[in-house]
Design an enzyme around this catalytic site. Structure first.
Site, PDB file in Angstrom:
ATOM      1  N   ASP A  40       0.841  -1.204   0.000  1.00 16.03           N
ATOM      2  CA  ASP A  40       0.000   0.000   0.000  1.00 16.03           C
ATOM      3  C   ASP A  40       0.873   1.250   0.000  1.00 16.03           C
ATOM      4  O   ASP A  40       1.570   1.535   0.975  1.00 16.03           O
ATOM      5  CB  ASP A  40      -0.876  -0.010   1.257  1.00 16.03           C
ATOM      6  CG  ASP A  40      -1.818   1.178   1.318  1.00 16.03           C
ATOM      7  OD1 ASP A  40      -2.926   1.092   0.740  1.00 16.03           O
ATOM      8  OD2 ASP A  40      -1.461   2.200   1.930  1.00 16.03           O
ATOM      9  N   TYR A  45       3.135   9.890  -0.562  1.00 18.98           N
ATOM     10  CA  TYR A  45       4.211   9.313   0.261  1.00 18.98           C
ATOM     11  C   TYR A  45       5.585   9.574  -0.365  1.00 18.98           C
ATOM     12  O   TYR A  45       6.611   9.432   0.286  1.00 18.98           O
ATOM     13  CB  TYR A  45       4.044   7.797   0.464  1.00 18.98           C
ATOM     14  CG  TYR A  45       2.779   7.356   1.170  1.00 18.98           C
ATOM     15  CD1 TYR A  45       1.925   8.269   1.774  1.00 18.98           C
ATOM     16  CD2 TYR A  45       2.437   6.013   1.253  1.00 18.98           C
ATOM     17  CE1 TYR A  45       0.755   7.865   2.404  1.00 18.98           C
ATOM     18  CE2 TYR A  45       1.278   5.599   1.889  1.00 18.98           C
ATOM     19  CZ  TYR A  45       0.437   6.533   2.450  1.00 18.98           C
ATOM     20  OH  TYR A  45      -0.710   6.108   3.073  1.00 18.98           O
ATOM     21  N   LYS A  74      -2.742   5.841  -4.270  1.00 26.48           N
ATOM     22  CA  LYS A  74      -3.838   6.770  -3.961  1.00 26.48           C
ATOM     23  C   LYS A  74      -3.598   8.118  -4.618  1.00 26.48           C
ATOM     24  O   LYS A  74      -2.457   8.600  -4.689  1.00 26.48           O
ATOM     25  CB  LYS A  74      -3.941   6.966  -2.435  1.00 26.48           C
ATOM     26  CG  LYS A  74      -3.861   5.684  -1.641  1.00 26.48           C
ATOM     27  CD  LYS A  74      -4.048   5.883  -0.156  1.00 26.48           C
ATOM     28  CE  LYS A  74      -3.663   4.641   0.615  1.00 26.48           C
ATOM     29  NZ  LYS A  74      -2.231   4.546   0.951  1.00 26.48           N
ATOM     30  N   HIS A 107      -7.588   9.663  -2.026  1.00 25.02           N
ATOM     31  CA  HIS A 107      -6.937   9.583  -0.717  1.00 25.02           C
ATOM     32  C   HIS A 107      -7.764  10.238   0.402  1.00 25.02           C
ATOM     33  O   HIS A 107      -7.888   9.687   1.491  1.00 25.02           O
ATOM     34  CB  HIS A 107      -5.547  10.240  -0.812  1.00 25.02           C
ATOM     35  CG  HIS A 107      -4.558   9.743   0.192  1.00 25.02           C
ATOM     36  ND1 HIS A 107      -3.213   9.651  -0.060  1.00 25.02           N
ATOM     37  CD2 HIS A 107      -4.713   9.318   1.467  1.00 25.02           C
ATOM     38  CE1 HIS A 107      -2.603   9.188   1.014  1.00 25.02           C
ATOM     39  NE2 HIS A 107      -3.492   8.981   1.957  1.00 25.02           N
TER      40      HIS A 107
END
Ligand SMILES: NC(=O)c1ccc[n+]([C@@H]2O[C@H](COP(=O)([O-])OP(=O)(O)OC[C@H]3O[C@@H](n4cnc5c(N)ncnc54)[C@H](OP(=O)(O)O)[C@@H]3O)[C@@H](O)[C@H]2O)c1
Length: 272
Positions: A40, A45, A74, A107
């Protein structure tokens, strides 16, 4: 488990939030070698490239085909246009070095219901076979009710903060009614729950760690989850939760810990 479009999803995944890009490849590779099949990540990120490299190395080391893995990313941003959503998806795929995703999520809902164009783009990506399933993250009941008014494809998953201190019972019930799977993020409350006395006692009773008890509490209720660790021993221990079960007394004690307490932002107020 099966999603509402009959795609299989692993119950337990490895999350890579807060792992620097340059460290991610090694961690993802170790995850795959140690049995994780769901990874994930997310655009925000900043480690999709590292994740992609880790996937490549993990597949090489295990001799597994790509199809054995389930890769989630996401979409970041609110009020994105249809075109921007498609572009962001392509950028994520390119960074990951993949030609399809297994799951693509919006997200965060944002505070002004600005995800209609993005959802349309995601539906088209799904119809075109670029992604096996689409879903949302951090959506509350009212966000989904708004989405239901125009969606042609319903979300397969809602990924939300969920642990014994934030059990999300009412939202989970709503999701179940609409055949949307609940997937937990920060299942260990980012480590903050591990010295809880109630959890420690149940851990002693089962000869398991506190982390294993918490993850088992999720699984007992059919909740999918993503847990993060950069350490191989912890990765292994976190997966080693399928050889025992919690009894009714354990579950009642864990359920009683719910305080509606968050470690992450509140979706009602979080904007980006
Ligand atoms: N959709 C969203 O908005 C959203 C938000 C947050 C997170 N997520 C996803 O959910 C995943 C998991 O959430 P998270 O990373 O926030 O938190 P988490 O998985 O609840 O906790 C991770 C923390 O617990 C530690 N830990 C892990 N296993 C342990 C064990 N067996 N014993 C002791 N400590 C342990 C880790 O340290 P070490 O790494 O040092 O082992 C890390 O500090 C993320 O990685 C991300 O993929 C999604």
């Amino acid at each position: 488990m099966k999603l509402n479009n009959h795609i299989n999803i692993p119950e337990l995944g490895l999350g890579v939030f807060q792992i620097p890009n340059e460290e991610t490849a090694e961690i993802v590779k170790n995850g795959i070698i140690n049995g994780y099949r769901l990874i994930d990540t997310a655009q925000i990120y900043g480690n999709e490239e590292g994740t992609g490299q880790g996937i490549k190395e993990g597949l090489h080391a295990t001799n597994l085909p790509r199809e054995e893995l389930f890769i989630t990313s996401k979409l970041w941003g609110s009020n994105l246009s249809y075109e921007e959503t498609l572009q962001n998806f392509e950028t994520s795929l390119e960074k990951l070095g993949l030609d399809y995703l297994d799951l693509y999520l919006i997200h965060w809902p944002g505070t002004d219901y600005g995800y209609q164009e993005s959802w349309k783009a995601m539906e088209d990506l799904y119809k075109a076979g670029r992604v096996k399933a689409i879903g949302v993250s951090n959506f509350q009941k009212h966000h989904l009710e708004r989405l239901f008014t125009y969606a042609q494809t319903l979300p397969a998953v809602n990924q939300i903060e969920l642990h014994p201190k934030l059990a999300q019972k009412s939202l989970r019930h709503f999701l179940e009614k609409h055949n949307i799977k609940t997937q937990a993020w920060s299942p260990l409350m980012q480590g903050k729950l591990l010295d809880n006395e109630v959890i420690q006692k149940i851990a002693q009773k089962h000869n398991k760690s506190a982390a294993q008890i918490i993850l088992r509490w999720h699984l007992e209720q059919g909740i999918l989850l993503n847990v993060k660790s950069v350490k191989v021993e912890r990765m292994r221990a976190n997966r080693d939760v399928f050889d025992f079960s919690l009894d009714q007394e354990d579950m009642l004690l864990l359920d009683a810990l719910d305080e509606n307490l968050r470690v992450g932002p509140d979706p009602e107020t979080f904007n980006f």
